[in-house]
Write a protein that holds these residues in place. Sequence first.
Motif, mmCIF file in Angstrom:
data_model
loop_
_atom_site.group_PDB
_atom_site.id
_atom_site.type_symbol
_atom_site.label_atom_id
_atom_site.label_comp_id
_atom_site.label_asym_id
_atom_site.label_seq_id
_atom_site.Cartn_x
_atom_site.Cartn_y
_atom_site.Cartn_z
ATOM 1 N N GLY A 247 45.062 29.361 42.916
ATOM 2 C CA GLY A 247 44.786 29.851 41.572
ATOM 3 C C GLY A 247 43.317 29.779 41.201
ATOM 4 N N LEU A 248 42.520 29.022 41.985
ATOM 5 C CA LEU A 248 41.090 28.923 41.691
ATOM 6 C C LEU A 248 40.405 30.273 41.847
ATOM 7 N N SER A 253 37.353 34.855 39.668
ATOM 8 C CA SER A 253 37.322 36.300 39.414
ATOM 9 C C SER A 253 37.223 36.599 37.927
ATOM 10 N N SER A 254 37.945 35.831 37.107
ATOM 11 C CA SER A 254 37.906 36.037 35.661
ATOM 12 C C SER A 254 36.511 35.772 35.110
ATOM 13 N N SER A 272 35.226 43.338 43.146
ATOM 14 C CA SER A 272 35.984 42.146 42.815
ATOM 15 C C SER A 272 37.137 41.958 43.775
ATOM 16 N N SER A 273 37.809 43.069 44.114
ATOM 17 C CA SER A 273 38.938 42.979 45.042
ATOM 18 C C SER A 273 38.486 42.506 46.409
ATOM 19 N N GLU A 274 37.314 42.967 46.832
ATOM 20 C CA GLU A 274 36.802 42.562 48.140
ATOM 21 C C GLU A 274 36.509 41.074 48.146
ATOM 22 N N ASN A 275 35.904 40.584 47.039
ATOM 23 C CA ASN A 275 35.619 39.160 46.955
ATOM 24 C C ASN A 275 36.898 38.351 46.970
ATOM 25 N N ASP A 276 37.936 38.853 46.243
ATOM 26 C CA ASP A 276 39.199 38.138 46.189
ATOM 27 C C ASP A 276 39.763 37.931 47.584
ATOM 28 N N SER A 277 39.624 38.924 48.443
ATOM 29 C CA SER A 277 40.275 38.862 49.744
ATOM 30 C C SER A 277 39.437 38.188 50.817
ATOM 31 N N THR A 278 38.142 37.985 50.588
ATOM 32 C CA THR A 278 37.312 37.420 51.647
ATOM 33 C C THR A 278 36.568 36.162 51.224
ATOM 34 N N PHE A 281 35.862 32.165 47.229
ATOM 35 C CA PHE A 281 35.647 30.733 47.044
ATOM 36 C C PHE A 281 34.174 30.353 47.173
ATOM 37 N N THR A 282 33.376 31.183 47.866
ATOM 38 C CA THR A 282 31.960 30.880 47.995
ATOM 39 C C THR A 282 31.230 31.061 46.667
ATOM 40 N N LEU A 283 31.862 31.707 45.706
ATOM 41 C CA LEU A 283 31.255 31.938 44.391
ATOM 42 C C LEU A 283 31.669 30.885 43.363
ATOM 43 N N ALA A 284 32.391 29.861 43.820
ATOM 44 C CA ALA A 284 32.889 28.832 42.896
ATOM 45 C C ALA A 284 31.752 28.002 42.326
ATOM 46 N N GLU A 285 31.900 27.600 41.079
ATOM 47 C CA GLU A 285 30.965 26.724 40.398
ATOM 48 C C GLU A 285 31.728 25.516 39.867
ATOM 49 N N PRO A 286 31.025 24.404 39.582
ATOM 50 C CA PRO A 286 31.713 23.215 39.075
ATOM 51 C C PRO A 286 32.587 23.481 37.853
ATOM 52 N N ARG A 287 32.170 24.376 36.982
ATOM 53 C CA ARG A 287 32.970 24.658 35.786
ATOM 54 C C ARG A 287 34.310 25.294 36.138
ATOM 55 N N ASP A 288 34.358 26.011 37.274
ATOM 56 C CA ASP A 288 35.636 26.581 37.712
ATOM 57 C C ASP A 288 36.603 25.476 38.116
#
Length: 427
Positions: A247-248, A253-254, A272-278, A281-288
Motif C-alpha cells: 500500500g506504500l 503515487s498519491s 505514474s503507471s510506469e513508476n507504479d510497476s517498476t 519505491f525509489t521515490l519514497a520519502e520519510p513522510r510516506d
Amino acid sequence: MRSVHEEGRLNPRSPQTIFSAIESAATPQKQAEPSDVVLLKYPAEVFKTLNEFVIGQQHAKKILSVAVFNHLKRIQMHTALTNPESAPEFLERLASHNLHKVEVEKSNILIFGPTGSGKSLLAKTLARLLKVPFVITDATSYTEAGYVGEDVENILTRLLIQAEGNVSAAERGIVYIDEIDKIGSKLPSGTTSRDVSGEGVQQALLKMLEGSTMSVPDKLGKKDHQTKMVTLNTKNILFIAGGAFAGLDKIISSRIHRKSLGFGNNISSSGSSENDSTEIFTLAEPRDLVQFGLIPEFVGRFPIQVPLCHLSTSQLVEVLTKPTNALVQQYRALFLMSNIDLTFDESALLAIANQAKSMNTGARGLRSVMERVLLEASFHAPTNHSQHYELHVTGEMVNRSHSFEFSVRPKPSNSPTDDDTDLAVNM
C-alpha cells in the motif's frame, strides 16, 4: 600520492595496515573466541557476495555494502579508542586532524519494497558473510511490555545467545527485524485504545535503536525472580529493518499526483503507471512512511532507507539459474537423488518466470510455479535405479500443452559394445 602497495609491501601508514593492527590487537594472545575478532569486509567484497545470491537491486546492494563496511569500521574505531595501545599511529592521525574526540554514531537501515524482491535474502546473505553475531527476527511476534506476546528485549536476548553469551561480541552485532511494516499503527487517529502490537512496539524499540544500556534476560522464556539479567549496550549494534509495506506505493503515487496538479504542470498518467510497476519505491520519502503508520521518531532512527524494485521477467529468469543457490539447481539436486538428470530449455524458464510474474509475489512465486510444474514428474519418478533417466522440461510442458517424457538409458558400462537406447515414458 603513494600507493597502498609499494614493492609488494603494505604502506605502513595505509588505512589497511591500521585496520590490520587494530584487528591484531583486538585478538588476545591466548586462543580467542571467533566472535572476539571483527574482520573488516570492504564494500566491493560484500557487494560481490551479495551478487552471488541476490539478483538485481544493484543500488540497494551498494548501500548495504557501504553501510556494513562503515559499521565494522565503527567497531574497530571503538576498539582503538578504548584500547589506545592497539593502534597508536591511527590515534595520532586522528589527533593531528583534531578528530580524536569525534564519536561516529551508527546509522540503522530500513529496507522496503514489494514482496519477493530480496529483502530477507539480502539479510541472510549478510549473516552468512559477516563474522559478527547476526540475528534475524520477526516484528509480528512482539507486543508492548505487559501484554500477551514477546517483549522487544528478547531481540537482544537472541543476539546474546547467538554470541554464545559473549556480551562484548553481542554489543557489536547486527539485528535484522523482518516484517517491520506489520507494526505500523492500525488504529485511527484520535482513538483512546492502545495499539500494543503496532505503535506500542515502535515506542518500545526506540530506546534500543537509539543506543542505550538495557538489562535483558540471558535466555528466552518466562521471566521470574531467578532469571539472570545481563546488561547490554546497544550503542554499537546495527539494526536493519525490512518489510513489504503493501500500500506504500499508492501513498507515494498519491503524493506525486498531488505535486503534478497546478499551473504549469502536466499530468501524465502513463508516467505514474510506469513508476507504479517498476521503481515507485525509489521515490519514497520519510513522510510516506509516517502516513503508512510508522511514528516519526521511529522513522528518524533509520537514516539509511533502502528501496527495492519489482523484479522484471528477465530478472526472474536469472533468479532461476544464476545465484549460487539457484532454484533450478535445487530441483536438479532433488531429482538427481532419484537418478534423474533434470534440465530446462529457455522457453521453459521464460514460461515459469511469466507465470510467477503474474502472481505478483516476486521471486517467491517461482517456487510455487516450479512445484506445480514438477508435481506429476515427482509423483511418477521411476523407481528402478539401475537405469539412468533424463527429463527435459520445455515451455509447452510448463504451459501444460505437452506431457512429460522420461528418457531412459542404461547406466554407462565399461563395455564398448553397449549402445545407448531411448525409451519414452509418457505421463
